[in-house]
Design an enzyme around this catalytic site. Structure first.
Site, PDB file in Angstrom:
ATOM      1  N   ARG A  78       0.862  -1.189   0.000  1.00 51.42           N
ATOM      2  CA  ARG A  78       0.000   0.000   0.000  1.00 51.42           C
ATOM      3  C   ARG A  78       0.893   1.231   0.000  1.00 51.42           C
ATOM      4  NH1 ARG A  78      -2.474   1.330   5.358  1.00 51.42           N
ATOM      5  NH2 ARG A  78      -0.910   2.966   5.329  1.00 51.42           N
ATOM      6  N   HIS A  99      -3.357   5.178   4.391  1.00 52.47           N
ATOM      7  CA  HIS A  99      -4.616   4.428   4.471  1.00 52.47           C
ATOM      8  C   HIS A  99      -5.740   5.241   3.814  1.00 52.47           C
ATOM      9  CE1 HIS A  99      -8.105   2.338   5.943  1.00 52.47           C
ATOM     10  NE2 HIS A  99      -8.509   3.442   6.534  1.00 52.47           N
ATOM     11  N   TYR A 138       4.071   5.915  11.172  1.00 51.62           N
ATOM     12  CA  TYR A 138       4.267   4.555  11.660  1.00 51.62           C
ATOM     13  C   TYR A 138       5.074   3.668  10.729  1.00 51.62           C
ATOM     14  CZ  TYR A 138       0.002   4.035   8.798  1.00 51.62           C
ATOM     15  OH  TYR A 138      -0.934   4.090   7.791  1.00 51.62           O
TER      16      TYR A 138
END
Lengths: 253, 463
Positions: free
Chosen positions: B350, B354, B363
């Site tokens: 990805r 998000h 993160y």
């Protein structure tokens, strides 16, 4: 077992897979075992409520589902100071608590909050402003809307008594009752859809207990009976003006 | 379309080679987690193989009661006095099927003869379209023009490769990172923009957040935010297709995070038991918001979970559009012809956050993101393959991207200038017919809007 579990559900809209565990297990753990076992003070925190652009799945107020379950407590703070005191109280409370945090306030609310630990008592409503004409009850982010509505009501000559319920179950009937016996009128307001919302429980209970004191029907200003819409959010919400209209209508009744 | 299946077809084509399974071979193979179809005479000794060969349930009748076999579950289980725990992991992880190298070279050059040039080019064009659309919508959100967006950057090959392998009548139940499937089927850039702006042309009538697309006409169910809720729905739909003897399957997409949901388990189990013609396509992109797969499960990813449910599965390189295409094509054939579910784990990354509500640099390392964005880009990989075959060139590329950017600008401008759906759309479709309480609420709302118009947006018509 000695440890206190504090779970977070990122959005209350996604709490439903846990509903079985909360309703059938957590709520009944102590009761079904003859008090041999209990949940160890389980607390579940979860952001809830409108955020301006959350649509169906980032805006829900599901508190009413949980208010229908004997055995758990439902607690909702209106701001930072209350969030700290009520959350600590929820964690230390030996019963399972579902703690709804208004996500709208996450980036909005700024307050001086005491650094030391303190608890605010559960099942105790707080009278924020005293008044004589009408009792207004709410919780969470809606308190700010109700506060504005009450201020404008005061300018129109209406004296409102504003109460933050804080704990929805078991709820502080005594404080609300005492207030309604004084004012003779009640308005309850919440973001969740009106039908079957927790306002219905308060309205029915107060109608039972204070019937002869009431000078107008109990009024509810709530979300509409639709899924929480995106583009139409402003129309769905129990806005300050909707509340103000209801305050005036109650006083005029 | 007249596609021929490449030689590297799944070992499951029963019409193909069937080696005789000797005891040693079977032990070796089940250890390596590869399975061949076995010849019937070995079935009573190797129950695993027998199950995978046919869809017919075993008759659980043991002729000789003294034989002491446990045959309650529709298969024969033999006893052993050797205590043996199934290991938590295998020596080798499930192999990952790919046709192209990371640099776009066909690993088997002779298989070029099995590829359709026009289809490869069209797949590439759509992957570029998806990439450009995402970039422009993401920027539009950052500029405050739309409220929210979710990109598919890095997963274009899964989106387009799988979509190209399906039939138009296959019913799609997606998560929210598969707009490429809708795009492949004909959803226009304008339609995507209309949904993101929630204007009067949005098929969803302005009710949901951006990227919650759906199209009944294109057999793509409207997206909902909750994770994995679409999975059991796809199974039910597949069961319906089977009952009605339709030449179609259901397809459901979900991420690595979705496999931790209860609905994934229920869906897989139901599909296997019911023999539902459904494809479970997992986009294992390494991250479930901020949860890396190392904290999502302890199994060898997702493909391995299939066998636990009795579901045939494959792991594929999700950044290899051709591999995804062929894996899905084969899977679909098996699902529809044999009435069985198939699990496909597509490994990918990805690249984007998000969503626009996330900053993934909080993160994960920026280096990791950059590496996958620049060195493992599925779009660039297919481009390298096409260009090395002289099926595409730089001029085609520049023209395409320029044209797409121009289209997108016009599409955004168009969508932005439209009104929102009328207020009546707030009250309709809660039920098929509007109930009395909502009629009353509609009237009350009209009254309050009339009295306090400044509380309300000016681009929502009051009808």
């Amino acid at each position: 077992m000695g440890n206190i579990a504090i779970a977070e559900i990122q959005f209350a809209d996604y709490i439903y897979p846990a509903f079985d565990q909360i309703v059938n297990e957590a709520a009944k753990f102590r009761y079904r075992s003859g008090n041999q076992f209990n949940c160890g003070g389980l607390t579940i925190r979860t952001p809830y409520g409108a955020v301006g652009h959350g649509g169906h799945y980032h805006s829900q107020s599901p508190e009413a589902f949980f208010c229908h379950v004997p055995g758990i407590k439902v607690v909702i703070p209106r701001g930072p100071s209350q969030a700290k005191g009520l959350l600590l109280a929820s964690i230390w409370d030996p019963n399972p608590v579902v703690f709804f945090e208004p996500k709208w306030l996450y980036r909005q609310a700024v307050e001086n909050v005491p650094e030391d630990d303190y608890i605010l008592p559960l099942s105790q409503a707080e009278v924020i402003c005293t008044g004589t004409d009408l009792t207004v009850v709410g919780w969470g982010a809606q308190m700010a809307i109700l506060h504005q509505a009450c201020s404008e009501g005061r300018q129109a000559g209406i004296s409102c008594e504003l109460i933050d319920l804080q704990t929805l179950i078991p709820w502080d009937k005594e404080t609300i009752e005492a207030s309604v016996k004084k004012t003779g009128r009640l308005l309850v307001s919440h973001e969740a859809p009106i039908t079957g919302g927790f306002g219905a429980e308060i309205a029915a209970s107060i109608a039972e207990r204070c019937f002869l004191h009431l000078e107008a029907p109990v009024s509810r200003v709530c979300g509409l009976d639709t899924p929480f819409p995106l583009v139409f959010e402003p129309y769905y919400m129990p806005t300050k003006n909707k509340v103000l209209e209801a305050i005036k209508a109650s006083v005029r009744f | 379309m007249g596609w021929r299946l490449p030689l590297r077809t799944a070992l499951w084509t029963l019409r193909g080679k069937q080696p005789k399974a000797t005891a040693d071979m079977v032990r070796e193979l089940s250890h390596r987690r590869e399975v061949y179809s076995a010849v019937p005479c070995h079935l009573h000794i190797f129950p695993i193989l027998k199950r995978l060969q046919s869809s017919e349930p075993e008759r659980a009748c043991s002729q000789n009661m003294d034989e002491e076999m446990n045959d309650f579950m529709g298969r024969k289980v033999s006893y052993s006095s050797q205590m043996c725990f199934i290991p938590e992991e295998s020596t080798n992880s499930v192999p990952c099927y790919r046709l192209l190298s990371t640099h776009g070279d066909l690993l088997d050059p002779s298989s070029i003869n099995e590829l359709d040039k026009e289809l490869c080019i069209e797949m590439y064009r759509k992957m570029v379209t998806l990439q450009v659309m995402d970039t422009i919508f993401y920027d539009a959100q950052r500029q405050g023009r739309i409220s929210f967006y979710v990109t598919t950057i890095g997963e274009e090959a899964i989106n387009i490769g799988s979509a190209a392998a399906l039939n138009a009548t296959d019913v799609v139940f997606s998560q929210y990172r598969e707009p490429g499937v809708l795009m492949w089927r004909g959803f226009t850039l304008q339609q995507f923009a209309n949904q993101c702006y929630g204007n009067e042309y949005d098929l969803g009538k302005g009710r949901q957040m951006p990227v919650h697309y759906g199209s009944n006409e294109l057999n793509y169910l409207t997206v909902s935010s909750p994770i994995a809720t679409q999975v059991p729905q796809a199974v039910g739909a597949a069961y319906g297709l089977k009952m009605d003897k339709k030449d179609a399957c259901a397809v459901t997409y979900f991420g690595d995070g979705g496999t931790s949901e209860g609905d994934f388990h229920a869906g897989m189990n139901f599909a296997a038991v019911l023999g539902a013609p459904v494809l479970f396509i997992c986009r294992n992109n390494g991250w479930a918001i901020s949860t890396p797969t190392s904290e999502q499960f302890r199994s060898d990813g997702v493909a391995i979970k299939g066998q636990a449910y009795g579901v045939r599965s494959i792991r594929v390189d999700g950044n290899d559009a051709l591999a995804v295409y062929f894996a899905v094509k084969n899977a679909r054939k098996m699902a529809v012809e044999e009435f069985r579910p198939i699990l496909i784990e597509a490994l990918t990354y990805r690249v984007g956050h998000h969503s626009t509500s996330d900053d993934s640099s909080k993160y994960r390392s920026v280096d990791e993101i950059e590496y996958w964005r620049t060195r493992r880009d599925p779009v660039a990989r297919l481009r390298m393959f096409l260009q090395s075959n002289r099926w595409w060139d730089d001029e085609n590329e520049d023209l395409l991207r320029q044209d797409l950017r121009t289209q997108m600008m016009s599409v955004l401008h168009n969508a932005e200038s439209k009104k929102k759906p009328g207020l009546s759309n707030l009250f309709e479709d809660v039920y098929d017919v509007i109930p009395q309480n909502l009629k009353e609420q509609e009237q009350e709302t009209q009254a309050i809007v009339g009295k306090y118009p400044k509380d309300y947006p000016s681009d929502v018509p009051l009808d």
